[in-house]
Design a protein around this motif. Structure first.
Motif, PDB file in Angstrom:
ATOM      1  N   ASN A   1      -8.423  21.913   6.243  1.00 49.46           N
ATOM      2  CA  ASN A   1      -7.572  22.933   6.827  1.00 49.46           C
ATOM      3  C   ASN A   1      -6.270  22.267   7.271  1.00 49.46           C
ATOM      4  OD1 ASN A   1      -6.321  24.926   8.353  1.00 49.46           O
ATOM      5  ND2 ASN A   1      -8.198  25.557   9.409  1.00 49.46           N
ATOM      6  N   SER A   2      -5.155  22.673   6.667  1.00 47.57           N
ATOM      7  CA  SER A   2      -3.861  22.043   6.966  1.00 47.57           C
ATOM      8  C   SER A   2      -3.411  22.287   8.406  1.00 47.57           C
ATOM      9  CB  SER A   2      -2.790  22.544   5.994  1.00 47.57           C
ATOM     10  OG  SER A   2      -2.647  23.951   6.088  1.00 47.57           O
ATOM     11  N   TYR A   3      -4.077  23.187   9.104  1.00 47.42           N
ATOM     12  CA  TYR A   3      -3.759  23.437  10.514  1.00 47.42           C
ATOM     13  C   TYR A   3      -3.848  22.145  11.334  1.00 47.42           C
ATOM     14  CZ  TYR A   3      -4.614  24.933  15.367  1.00 47.42           C
ATOM     15  OH  TYR A   3      -4.587  25.068  16.723  1.00 47.42           O
ATOM     16  N   TYR A   4      -4.724  21.240  10.912  1.00 49.40           N
ATOM     17  CA  TYR A   4      -4.936  20.020  11.689  1.00 49.40           C
ATOM     18  C   TYR A   4      -3.809  19.004  11.509  1.00 49.40           C
ATOM     19  CZ  TYR A   4      -9.415  22.020  12.789  1.00 49.40           C
ATOM     20  OH  TYR A   4     -10.397  22.868  13.253  1.00 49.40           O
ATOM     21  N   PHE A   5      -2.832  19.318  10.667  1.00 50.28           N
ATOM     22  CA  PHE A   5      -1.605  18.528  10.596  1.00 50.28           C
ATOM     23  C   PHE A   5      -0.531  19.080  11.540  1.00 50.28           C
ATOM     24  CE2 PHE A   5      -2.903  17.324   6.130  1.00 50.28           C
ATOM     25  CZ  PHE A   5      -2.992  15.972   6.376  1.00 50.28           C
ATOM     26  N   SER A   6      -0.754  20.246  12.082  1.00 47.05           N
ATOM     27  CA  SER A   6       0.304  20.971  12.792  1.00 47.05           C
ATOM     28  C   SER A   6       0.571  20.420  14.190  1.00 47.05           C
ATOM     29  CB  SER A   6      -0.060  22.458  12.903  1.00 47.05           C
ATOM     30  OG  SER A   6      -1.150  22.627  13.805  1.00 47.05           O
TER      31      SER A   6
ATOM     32  N   GLN B   1       0.815  -1.208   0.000  1.00 51.52           N
ATOM     33  CA  GLN B   1       0.000   0.000   0.000  1.00 51.52           C
ATOM     34  C   GLN B   1       0.853   1.263   0.000  1.00 51.52           C
ATOM     35  OE1 GLN B   1      -2.532  -0.695   3.404  1.00 51.52           O
ATOM     36  NE2 GLN B   1      -3.524  -2.459   2.431  1.00 51.52           N
ATOM     37  N   THR B   2       2.045   1.183   0.607  1.00 47.82           N
ATOM     38  CA  THR B   2       2.917   2.356   0.669  1.00 47.82           C
ATOM     39  C   THR B   2       3.556   2.645  -0.685  1.00 47.82           C
ATOM     40  OG1 THR B   2       3.371   1.825   2.981  1.00 47.82           O
ATOM     41  CG2 THR B   2       4.814   3.424   1.925  1.00 47.82           C
ATOM     42  N   TYR B   3       4.032   1.616  -1.381  1.00 44.30           N
ATOM     43  CA  TYR B   3       4.556   1.839  -2.734  1.00 44.30           C
ATOM     44  C   TYR B   3       3.454   2.321  -3.672  1.00 44.30           C
ATOM     45  CZ  TYR B   3       9.314   0.046  -2.139  1.00 44.30           C
ATOM     46  OH  TYR B   3      10.627  -0.098  -1.772  1.00 44.30           O
ATOM     47  N   GLN B   4       2.262   1.793  -3.472  1.00 42.70           N
ATOM     48  CA  GLN B   4       1.130   2.228  -4.289  1.00 42.70           C
ATOM     49  C   GLN B   4       0.865   3.718  -4.077  1.00 42.70           C
ATOM     50  OE1 GLN B   4      -2.426   0.063  -3.390  1.00 42.70           O
ATOM     51  NE2 GLN B   4      -3.597   0.920  -5.079  1.00 42.70           N
ATOM     52  N   TRP B   5       0.907   4.142  -2.818  1.00 42.01           N
ATOM     53  CA  TRP B   5       0.703   5.559  -2.511  1.00 42.01           C
ATOM     54  C   TRP B   5       1.798   6.412  -3.158  1.00 42.01           C
ATOM     55  CZ3 TRP B   5       3.971   8.847   0.312  1.00 42.01           C
ATOM     56  CH2 TRP B   5       3.450  10.125   0.550  1.00 42.01           C
ATOM     57  N   ALA B   6       3.061   6.008  -2.983  1.00 40.48           N
ATOM     58  CA  ALA B   6       4.184   6.783  -3.512  1.00 40.48           C
ATOM     59  C   ALA B   6       4.101   6.913  -5.034  1.00 40.48           C
ATOM     60  CB  ALA B   6       5.507   6.139  -3.107  1.00 40.48           C
ATOM     61  N   LYS B   7       3.720   5.844  -5.697  1.00 40.37           N
ATOM     62  CA  LYS B   7       3.639   5.861  -7.157  1.00 40.37           C
ATOM     63  C   LYS B   7       2.613   6.877  -7.658  1.00 40.37           C
ATOM     64  CE  LYS B   7       2.304   3.274 -11.193  1.00 40.37           C
ATOM     65  NZ  LYS B   7       1.427   2.203 -11.701  1.00 40.37           N
ATOM     66  N   HIS B   8       1.538   7.076  -6.891  1.00 41.95           N
ATOM     67  CA  HIS B   8       0.456   7.944  -7.343  1.00 41.95           C
ATOM     68  C   HIS B   8       0.569   9.377  -6.831  1.00 41.95           C
ATOM     69  CE1 HIS B   8      -1.401   3.968  -8.190  1.00 41.95           C
ATOM     70  NE2 HIS B   8      -1.875   4.629  -9.227  1.00 41.95           N
ATOM     71  N   VAL B   9       1.671   9.693  -6.145  1.00 45.65           N
ATOM     72  CA  VAL B   9       1.885  11.082  -5.718  1.00 45.65           C
ATOM     73  C   VAL B   9       2.343  11.894  -6.927  1.00 45.65           C
ATOM     74  CG1 VAL B   9       3.297  12.606  -4.317  1.00 45.65           C
ATOM     75  CG2 VAL B   9       2.379  10.517  -3.319  1.00 45.65           C
ATOM     76  N   ASP B  10       1.489  12.772  -7.382  1.00 41.81           N
ATOM     77  CA  ASP B  10       1.832  13.650  -8.517  1.00 41.81           C
ATOM     78  C   ASP B  10       2.095  15.073  -8.037  1.00 41.81           C
ATOM     79  OD1 ASP B  10       1.594  11.659 -10.535  1.00 41.81           O
ATOM     80  OD2 ASP B  10      -0.588  11.822 -10.405  1.00 41.81           O
ATOM     81  N   GLN B  11       1.145  15.622  -7.315  1.00 36.01           N
ATOM     82  CA  GLN B  11       1.332  16.946  -6.729  1.00 36.01           C
ATOM     83  C   GLN B  11       1.557  16.799  -5.236  1.00 36.01           C
ATOM     84  OE1 GLN B  11      -2.239  19.036  -7.920  1.00 36.01           O
ATOM     85  NE2 GLN B  11      -1.267  19.762  -9.802  1.00 36.01           N
ATOM     86  N   ILE B  12       2.548  17.495  -4.729  1.00 36.41           N
ATOM     87  CA  ILE B  12       2.919  17.359  -3.323  1.00 36.41           C
ATOM     88  C   ILE B  12       2.400  18.540  -2.523  1.00 36.41           C
ATOM     89  CG2 ILE B  12       4.830  17.163  -1.693  1.00 36.41           C
ATOM     90  CD1 ILE B  12       6.429  15.767  -3.837  1.00 36.41           C
ATOM     91  N   GLY B  13       1.547  18.240  -1.558  1.00 40.53           N
ATOM     92  CA  GLY B  13       1.003  19.252  -0.662  1.00 40.53           C
ATOM     93  C   GLY B  13       1.243  18.854   0.784  1.00 40.53           C
ATOM     94  N   ASP B  14       0.510  19.497   1.676  1.00 43.51           N
ATOM     95  CA  ASP B  14       0.703  19.244   3.113  1.00 43.51           C
ATOM     96  C   ASP B  14       0.459  17.779   3.470  1.00 43.51           C
ATOM     97  OD1 ASP B  14       1.279  21.929   3.683  1.00 43.51           O
ATOM     98  OD2 ASP B  14      -0.851  22.424   3.778  1.00 43.51           O
ATOM     99  N   SER B  15      -0.565  17.185   2.869  1.00 39.52           N
ATOM    100  CA  SER B  15      -0.899  15.795   3.180  1.00 39.52           C
ATOM    101  C   SER B  15       0.229  14.850   2.782  1.00 39.52           C
ATOM    102  CB  SER B  15      -2.198  15.400   2.462  1.00 39.52           C
ATOM    103  OG  SER B  15      -2.504  14.048   2.680  1.00 39.52           O
ATOM    104  N   GLU B  16       0.768  15.037   1.588  1.00 39.23           N
ATOM    105  CA  GLU B  16       1.829  14.144   1.092  1.00 39.23           C
ATOM    106  C   GLU B  16       3.108  14.292   1.916  1.00 39.23           C
ATOM    107  OE1 GLU B  16      -1.306  14.468  -1.632  1.00 39.23           O
ATOM    108  OE2 GLU B  16      -0.071  16.106  -0.850  1.00 39.23           O
TER     109      GLU B  16
END
Length: 422
Positions: free
Chosen positions: A405-410, A152-167
């Motif tokens: 809201n990306s604040y909830y990653f902080s 599942q982790t390689y699958q996630w990495a392969k599909h990362v195209d745009q990198i934001g706070d979540s990625e």
């Protein structure tokens, strides 16, 4: 016999065996099919292979018959009122697919959800949030490693195209675990994403090579060690009335709960109490007075799951179970702290448009609501079904309006005391 012939006789079979094995793992052809019976078994097994794999749960989601129930150890508390039993007995238009076991928390559930993305767009799910996940250190290294899925982790990495706070959060969070860092290729890829740098075409091809092997492994071995609860379901459903009636079910749940907890004043099942509590009961008195679920990395991990729900435009019912009030009074677990946890998690949900929340925090003292110290029991499952059944009766609903809201990653949010919430 010449030296070359002797050498071939010695290592030839080994080379051939490796060649055949490599062909099996790298071949694009399928060697097995997932039958409806196998999927049915998987749906209630809560097996590690099913949680870490893709083929069984993804196939189930593709049928349109199964709905994911994300959670942890409460899902294994089967009685006559468990969601899987009620759905079978009353021939619902859905069957729960139980995605969780003791030790699964938000980070593992995020990886599971994103691995089902193609099947889950616009779909419904149920997510049971355990307050006990939100301890100071978050998910333990041991429990995360048990359920960690390289697939599942390689699958996630392969599909990362745009990198934001979540990625960036995902990559940094995963890198904190030695079970992830031990894979040097994965460590390199995640480190790059954590720096905000997209993977190259070559790196994505490398992910695919890894996925080919891991997918074949999942196909060949994902069903092993899988023990469904179909026998238990058939036994328990015989206790239920022929026609669905909430009042009748609640009264029956009360009676069964009463009959099942005669050995103690905590309304804990007799078997659990005698085996798990009695041998250490004296040492547990007042032992939880310093427990605190208000400040934890788990709030950030939970935000990952919410971000994926929003991306997939899913409609999810979030359930917050209570803690057995009789037991928490004995152990000193603060009800004020639990109320404040409820305030904080509700704030994180509703502030971002996740309004479908079933919060049982205040039902902590209801008779036979809990089966043991922290797990939903007889009347608790009935109360849950009162909301779940109509929620899932219609497979589609209006798309929710989420505003992340990306604040909830902080770190600030993870450490914020509920008393400081505006």
């Amino acid at each position: 016999m010449s030296f070359k012939k002797k050498l071939f006789t010695t290592i030839g079979p080994l080379v051939l065996a490796f060649g055949i094995l490599g062909g099996i793992f790298l071949s694009p052809f399928k060697f097995s099919e997932t039958s409806p019976k196998v999927i049915e078994e998987a749906s209630t097994s809560m097996a590690v292979n099913v949680i870490k794999g893709n083929i069984l749960k993804n196939k189930a989601m593709g049928t349109g018959e199964y709905v994911p129930f994300f959670g942890s150890s409460e899902l294994s508390r089967f009685n006559a009122f468990h969601p899987s039993v009620l759905a079978t007995k009353y021939d619902r238009n859905y069957r729960p697919f139980l995605l969780g076991a003791a030790g699964t928390q938000s980070l593992s559930q995020f990886l599971m959800l994103q691995s089902m993305a193609d099947e889950m767009v616009g779909k419904k799910a149920v997510f049971i949030i355990s307050p006990q996940w939100f301890v100071k250190g978050g998910v333990s290294k041991e429990m995360f490693s048990l359920y960690f899925s390289p697939l599942q982790t390689y699958q996630w990495a392969k599909h990362v195209d745009q990198i934001g706070d979540s990625e960036i959060y995902t990559a940094k969070r995963l890198l904190k675990f030695s079970s992830v860092r031990s894979d040097t290729t994965m460590k390199t890829l995640l480190s790059q994403i954590a720096q905000g740098k997209p993977l190259s075409t070559t790196q994505k091809k490398l992910c695919q090579v890894k996925l080919n092997v891991l997918n074949r492994e999942d196909e060949l071995f994902g069903h092993l060690g899988m023990l469904g609860k179909q026998g238990k379901i058939k036994k328990e459903e015989k206790l239920l009335p022929a026609n669905y009636d909430l009042d009748q079910l609640d009264k029956l749940a009360f009676r069964i709960g009463e009959d099942s907890t005669k050995s103690n004043k905590f309304q804990i099942t007799d078997n659990f109490y005698k085996k798990r509590i009695v041998p250490v009961q004296n040492s547990l008195k007042g032992s939880q007075k310093d427990f605190d679920y208000r400040q934890s990395p788990e709030f950030g991990d939970f935000q990952l799951f919410l971000a994926e729900v929003a991306r997939l435009k899913m409609d999810v019912l979030f359930v917050i179970p209570p803690v057995n009030a009789r037991w928490s009074e004995y152990t000193g677990l603060s009800t004020e702290m639990l109320d404040q946890f409820s305030l904080k998690i509700n704030k994180q949900l509703k502030d971002q448009g996740f309004d479908n929340v079933l919060d049982f925090t205040q039902d902590r003292g209801e008779d036979y609501f809990m089966e043991d110290t922290i797990h939903i029991g007889w009347r608790g499952w009935v109360a849950l079904d009162k909301v779940v059944a109509p929620f899932l009766a219609e497979p589609e609903s209006e798309r929710p309006n989420y505003h992340l809201n990306s604040y909830y990653f902080s770190k600030e949010w993870k450490k914020l005391r509920p008393s400081e919430i505006n």
